[in-house]
Design an enzyme around this catalytic site. Structure first.
Site, PDB file in Angstrom:
ATOM      1  N   GLY A  27     -33.419  25.786  -5.942  1.00  0.00           N
ATOM      2  CA  GLY A  27     -32.729  26.660  -4.990  1.00  0.00           C
ATOM      3  C   GLY A  27     -33.651  27.351  -4.005  1.00  0.00           C
ATOM      4  N   GLU A  29     -37.185  19.899 -14.042  1.00  0.00           N
ATOM      5  CA  GLU A  29     -36.862  20.780 -12.918  1.00  0.00           C
ATOM      6  C   GLU A  29     -37.858  21.938 -12.872  1.00  0.00           C
ATOM      7  OE1 GLU A  29     -32.483  20.474 -11.675  1.00  0.00           O
ATOM      8  OE2 GLU A  29     -32.544  21.810 -13.388  1.00  0.00           O
ATOM      9  N   GLU A  71     -31.475  28.277 -15.507  1.00  0.00           N
ATOM     10  CA  GLU A  71     -30.685  29.502 -15.294  1.00  0.00           C
ATOM     11  C   GLU A  71     -30.079  29.980 -16.603  1.00  0.00           C
ATOM     12  OE1 GLU A  71     -28.344  27.863 -12.138  1.00  0.00           O
ATOM     13  OE2 GLU A  71     -30.112  27.888 -10.844  1.00  0.00           O
ATOM     14  N   SER A  88     -34.382  21.379  -5.324  1.00  0.00           N
ATOM     15  CA  SER A  88     -34.338  21.246  -3.860  1.00  0.00           C
ATOM     16  C   SER A  88     -34.297  19.801  -3.376  1.00  0.00           C
ATOM     17  CB  SER A  88     -35.500  22.006  -3.208  1.00  0.00           C
ATOM     18  OG  SER A  88     -35.392  23.389  -3.488  1.00  0.00           O
ATOM     19  N   GLY A 127     -28.618  20.384  -7.094  1.00  0.00           N
ATOM     20  CA  GLY A 127     -27.829  21.617  -7.067  1.00  0.00           C
ATOM     21  C   GLY A 127     -27.154  21.794  -5.712  1.00  0.00           C
ATOM     22  N   GLY A 128     -27.728  22.641  -4.883  1.00  0.00           N
ATOM     23  CA  GLY A 128     -27.120  23.008  -3.596  1.00  0.00           C
ATOM     24  C   GLY A 128     -26.630  21.831  -2.774  1.00  0.00           C
ATOM     25  N   HIS A 134     -30.326  24.308 -18.860  1.00  0.00           N
ATOM     26  CA  HIS A 134     -30.711  24.549 -17.468  1.00  0.00           C
ATOM     27  C   HIS A 134     -31.508  25.856 -17.407  1.00  0.00           C
ATOM     28  CE1 HIS A 134     -30.516  25.546 -13.245  1.00  0.00           C
ATOM     29  NE2 HIS A 134     -30.290  24.265 -13.031  1.00  0.00           N
ATOM     30  N   ASN A 165     -25.050  19.195  -9.792  1.00  0.00           N
ATOM     31  CA  ASN A 165     -24.807  20.399 -10.592  1.00  0.00           C
ATOM     32  C   ASN A 165     -24.216  21.466  -9.672  1.00  0.00           C
ATOM     33  OD1 ASN A 165     -24.911  22.614 -12.273  1.00  0.00           O
ATOM     34  ND2 ASN A 165     -27.142  22.799 -12.239  1.00  0.00           N
ATOM     35  N   TRP A 166     -22.903  21.671  -9.803  1.00  0.00           N
ATOM     36  CA  TRP A 166     -22.223  22.623  -8.905  1.00  0.00           C
ATOM     37  C   TRP A 166     -22.555  24.078  -9.246  1.00  0.00           C
ATOM     38  CZ3 TRP A 166     -16.413  20.717  -8.596  1.00  0.00           C
ATOM     39  CH2 TRP A 166     -16.377  19.471  -7.964  1.00  0.00           C
ATOM     40  N   LYS A 167     -23.064  24.318 -10.447  1.00  0.00           N
ATOM     41  CA  LYS A 167     -23.268  25.701 -10.925  1.00  0.00           C
ATOM     42  C   LYS A 167     -21.931  26.461 -10.807  1.00  0.00           C
ATOM     43  CE  LYS A 167     -28.043  25.147  -9.653  1.00  0.00           C
ATOM     44  NZ  LYS A 167     -29.302  25.749  -9.263  1.00  0.00           N
TER      45      LYS A 167
HETATM   46  P1  PGA Z   1     -31.196  22.875  -6.319  1.00  0.00           P
HETATM   47  O1  PGA Z   1     -30.831  23.071  -7.858  1.00  0.00           O
HETATM   48  O2  PGA Z   1     -31.008  21.420  -5.995  1.00  0.00           O
HETATM   49  O3  PGA Z   1     -30.233  23.754  -5.563  1.00  0.00           O
HETATM   50  O4  PGA Z   1     -32.628  23.308  -6.155  1.00  0.00           O
HETATM   51  C1  PGA Z   1     -31.177  22.098  -8.796  1.00  0.00           C
HETATM   52  C2  PGA Z   1     -30.694  22.513 -10.167  1.00  0.00           C
HETATM   53  O5  PGA Z   1     -30.724  23.708 -10.480  1.00  0.00           O
HETATM   54  O6  PGA Z   1     -30.277  21.661 -10.966  1.00  0.00           O
END
Ligand code: PGA
Length: 253
Positions: A174, A168, A98, A213, A234-235, A96, A10-12
């Protein structure tokens, strides 16, 4: 039943088309020979067409990060499922945390988004998870039950079997604070049981991913757990080399 592992990056809100092209040229050779795992990148709307074109014929699928539930209408800034399938997008991330937190995404809208996505032929990944306070209060299961039940409300048993759910925990996203293997397994098993309450047969086939994470160092341990069928990353998905190591970990575990 054996479920094929699924690793989704997930690049966001990262990567211009130029950045995305550099990334995919680096990623494709790294993952082309890793068999037995499904791989997706979930990219910003503006990168979708370029990534669909650049991944054609490869093992990497391209997902959007959101869509509107309606077929059309006065919803400035939104896109429909048909707009995504028209350009051969494979799937979409829905709910998600966010989007739930910053854009008021509701379980009610998500229930309809799942129907609209499946009707259009998109593979949806529904995200669920508790906040730190909810976990500390002992409300993790209550939150997951609510999100899964509401999210799946409008789906038939057959449709439920076609979706993916990502557990999640919000406190792990993050933050570098990954759930322990016990916490992750317990929550993912609970999500699977909730799916089973709605559709007994689907519980065996629905893939439940862990997200929060995940990185190249902790992926193997998490992916080896009985009810974790993959990861939403994500990251650590922003770097092609690191992401490919997580894809490789899914096969090894
Ligand atoms: P993260 O994000 O791996 O940076 O914690 C995961 C996500 O939000 O899908």
């Amino acid at each position: 039943m054996a479920r094929t592992p699924f690793i989704a990056g997930n690049w966001k809100m990262h990567k211009t088309v130029a950045d995305a092209e550099d990334y995919i040229q680096a990623l494709l050779p790294l993952v082309s020979s890793i068999d037995g795992v499904d791989v997706a990148i979930c990219v910003p709307f503006t990168d979708l067409q370029a990534m669909v074109d650049s991944t054609r014929g490869s093992r990497v699928e391209v997902f959007a990060q959101n869509m509107h539930e309606a077929e059309k209408g006065a919803f400035t800034g939104e896109v429909t499922a048909a707009m995504l399938t028209e350009i051969d997008v494979h799937g979409v991330v829905l709910g998600h945390s966010e989007r739930r937190e910053y854009y008021n995404e509701t379980d009610r809208a998500l229930a309809q988004k799942l129907v609209s996505a499946l009707d259009a032929g998109l593979h949806p990944i529904l995200c669920v998870g508790e906040t730190e306070q909810e976990r500390e209060r002992g409300d993790t299961e209550r939150k997951l039950r609510h999100q899964v039940q509401e999210g799946l409300e409008r789906l038939t048993a057959q449709q439920i079997a076609q979706i993916t759910i990502a557990y999640e925990p919000i406190w792990a996203i993050g933050t570098g604070k990954v759930a322990t293997p016990d916490q992750a397994q317990e929550a993912c098993a609970f999500v699977r049981a909730l799916v089973g309450d709605r559709a007994a047969d689907a519980a065996d086939v629905v893939r439940v991913l862990y997200g929060g994470s995940v990185n190249a160092a902790n992926a193997a341990e998490l992916l080896a757990l009985a009810d974790i069928d993959g990861a939403l990353v994500g990251g650590a998905s922003l770097d092609a080399e690191t992401f490919s190591q997580i894809v490789a970990a899914a096969v090894a575990s």
